[in-house]
Design an enzyme around this catalytic site. Structure first.
Site, PDB file in Angstrom:
ATOM      1  N   ASP A  29     -67.682 -23.237  94.060  1.00 41.17           N
ATOM      2  CA  ASP A  29     -67.210 -24.618  94.174  1.00 41.17           C
ATOM      3  C   ASP A  29     -67.973 -25.567  93.260  1.00 41.17           C
ATOM      4  O   ASP A  29     -67.623 -26.742  93.156  1.00 41.17           O
ATOM      5  CB  ASP A  29     -67.283 -25.106  95.628  1.00 41.17           C
ATOM      6  CG  ASP A  29     -68.631 -24.874  96.276  1.00 41.17           C
ATOM      7  OD1 ASP A  29     -69.500 -24.256  95.639  1.00 41.17           O
ATOM      8  OD2 ASP A  29     -68.823 -25.304  97.429  1.00 41.17           O
ATOM      9  N   GLY A 186     -76.750 -25.129 101.538  1.00 38.17           N
ATOM     10  CA  GLY A 186     -76.682 -26.398 102.237  1.00 38.17           C
ATOM     11  C   GLY A 186     -78.013 -27.122 102.199  1.00 38.17           C
ATOM     12  O   GLY A 186     -78.928 -26.741 101.462  1.00 38.17           O
ATOM     13  N   HIS A 213     -81.575 -19.712  99.542  1.00 36.54           N
ATOM     14  CA  HIS A 213     -81.956 -20.976  98.917  1.00 36.54           C
ATOM     15  C   HIS A 213     -83.279 -21.440  99.530  1.00 36.54           C
ATOM     16  O   HIS A 213     -83.356 -21.724 100.727  1.00 36.54           O
ATOM     17  CB  HIS A 213     -80.891 -22.043  99.176  1.00 36.54           C
ATOM     18  CG  HIS A 213     -79.747 -22.010  98.225  1.00 36.54           C
ATOM     19  ND1 HIS A 213     -78.724 -21.090  98.325  1.00 36.54           N
ATOM     20  CD2 HIS A 213     -79.454 -22.797  97.147  1.00 36.54           C
ATOM     21  CE1 HIS A 213     -77.842 -21.314  97.357  1.00 36.54           C
ATOM     22  NE2 HIS A 213     -78.260 -22.339  96.623  1.00 36.54           N
ATOM     23  N   GLU A 216     -86.307 -25.409  96.693  1.00 33.48           N
ATOM     24  CA  GLU A 216     -85.577 -26.352  95.845  1.00 33.48           C
ATOM     25  C   GLU A 216     -85.771 -27.769  96.388  1.00 33.48           C
ATOM     26  O   GLU A 216     -86.365 -28.616  95.727  1.00 33.48           O
ATOM     27  CB  GLU A 216     -84.088 -25.999  95.790  1.00 33.48           C
ATOM     28  CG  GLU A 216     -83.275 -26.965  94.922  1.00 33.48           C
ATOM     29  CD  GLU A 216     -81.774 -26.745  95.038  1.00 33.48           C
ATOM     30  OE1 GLU A 216     -81.054 -27.221  94.153  1.00 33.48           O
ATOM     31  OE2 GLU A 216     -81.326 -26.131  96.026  1.00 33.48           O
ATOM     32  N   ASP A 313     -76.508 -22.686  88.370  1.00 37.67           N
ATOM     33  CA  ASP A 313     -76.325 -23.278  89.688  1.00 37.67           C
ATOM     34  C   ASP A 313     -74.884 -23.789  89.826  1.00 37.67           C
ATOM     35  O   ASP A 313     -74.072 -23.174  90.503  1.00 37.67           O
ATOM     36  CB  ASP A 313     -77.333 -24.396  89.938  1.00 37.67           C
ATOM     37  CG  ASP A 313     -77.463 -24.772  91.405  1.00 37.67           C
ATOM     38  OD1 ASP A 313     -76.984 -23.996  92.259  1.00 37.67           O
ATOM     39  OD2 ASP A 313     -78.041 -25.822  91.709  1.00 37.67           O
TER      40      ASP A 313
END
Length: 371
Positions: A29, A186, A213, A216, A313
């Site tokens: 997305d 998320g 993830h 970050e 990314d």
């Protein structure tokens, strides 16, 4: 080094776009073509800030350059909005693979969160099947254009929801049918992987690989939880791991560094870091070190022997490609072809593939760089 009008650059006489590449951290997305969004928006009931593909690309780049991961993530409302039907999911996935192939990618892993694509009445299995159909169509189209590429799905659970275990089971059920691994995505800060220990325990019992993830938008506690609770084989970004390194002295190109236990563990076990230079700059992930690509701790991590990889990314939000990311690193740190090859070999070694297929991928990379 500069990128030409075709998005290419040359190093030592070789086209960077033509180099064989491996993409490990690439969101479906986050890579929807702006022109496609414009074309699909009306039927999908999505209101756009502009009605031209080029202008929309500019809008994404402007909004993506916010310095905040939370603000950066808001731009996904538009892309996810047009990805709610089988036809649209298949098209987006097909074009995504075609764009990877055009960027010189020979193996990619595309991550996405199926739970965000159910508004049109599709089931979780329906959306995974639709994306897989698009991936296979994209692989076929690339082959017809003379490019070889293979793409696997990484199913992402949204860490702020209660569905992570359900998505983990979905991922395992699609093993051998296109899904190669699992991820949680998320808002990172405040949502440690430990919250979903049950899901990660299940994945471990199933011997199903995970990338998480971490490092970050949050720091060392997030990375520690990704490794201990998430059993992560790779760290999604992981850039803030550099805060566990204490630079004691710099003398020319020599750097004396004191390792924290966490950083040493990640380095010594060759846990892959999925670094994304432009995105890390845009979301503020490297704000502790500076505000330019040259300030990114990428080179420090590389020189110290970490398994660093280069990723986009989100191609649309960061208006980038792997070719562009490599070019930026060459300009910032003076890398040569040997360095760029090392990044691709690290990515191949970290791919969620059987060892025999990783070895084949390594051979393809070595042959491409040695041509």
């Amino acid at each position: 080094m500069s990128i030409d009008q075709h998005g290419d650059a040359r190093l030592e006489g070789m086209s960077l776009r033509g180099l064989p590449k491996v993409s490990l951290h690439d969101h479906l997305d986050g890579g929807v073509r702006p022109d496609t969004i414009v074309e699909l928006a009306d039927a999908a009931g999505v209101d756009l800030p502009v009605d031209d593909g080029d202008d929309l690309a500019d809008w994404f780049a402007e909004k993506g350059d916010s310095g905040s991961l939370v603000e950066y993530l808001k731009t996904f409302d538009l892309t996810i909005g047009v990805m709610q039907t089988r036809e649209n999911l298949t098209r987006v996935a097909r074009e995504f693979v075609e764009d990877l192939a055009a960027d010189g990618v020979i193996y990619g892993e595309v991550r996405w969160a199926p739970e965000q694509h159910l508004a049109g009445g599709l089931s979780l299995d329906d959306v995974v099947d639709a994306v897989q159909e698009g991936i296979e169509e994209g692989e076929d189209a690339a082959e017809a254009a003379g490019r070889d590429i293979r793409v696997g799905q990484l199913i992402s659970g949204m860490r702020q929801t209660e569905r992570v275990r359900e998505l983990a089971e979905l991922a395992v059920s699609w093993r051998g049918r296109g899904v190669v691994g699992f991820d949680i995505a998320g808002p990172e800060d405040g949502y440690l992987p430990a919250l979903h220990r049950d899901a990660f325990d299940y994945l471990a019992r199933e011997f199903f690989p995970t990338t998480v993830h971490a490092g970050e938008a949050a720091g060392l506690d997030s990375i520690r939880s990704a490794l201990l609770d998430g059993r992560a084989l790779r760290l999604g970004h992981g850039v803030r791991l550099a805060s566990d390194l204490n630079v004691i002295e710099r003398s020319g190109e020599e750097v004396m560094v004191q390792f924290g236990d966490l950083a040493r563990w990640v380095r010594d076990r060759e846990i892959t870091l999925e670094l994304s230079p432009s995105s890390n700059l845009q979301t503020g992930a490297i704000e502790a070190w500076g505000t330019a690509i040259e300030d990114h701790p990428f080179d420090l991590l590389y020189q110290l022997g970490f398994s660093v990889t280069v990723n986009v990314d989100n191609r649309t939000m960061s208006r980038t490609s792997l070719t562009r990311e490599l070019s930026l690193l060459v300009d910032a740190f003076g890398y040569d072809l040997g360095d760029l090859e090392a990044f691709q070999l690290n990515a191949a070694a970290g791919a969620f593939l059987p060892v025999e297929e990783r070895e084949e991928l390594i051979e393809l990379i070595a042959a491409g760089f040695g041509a």
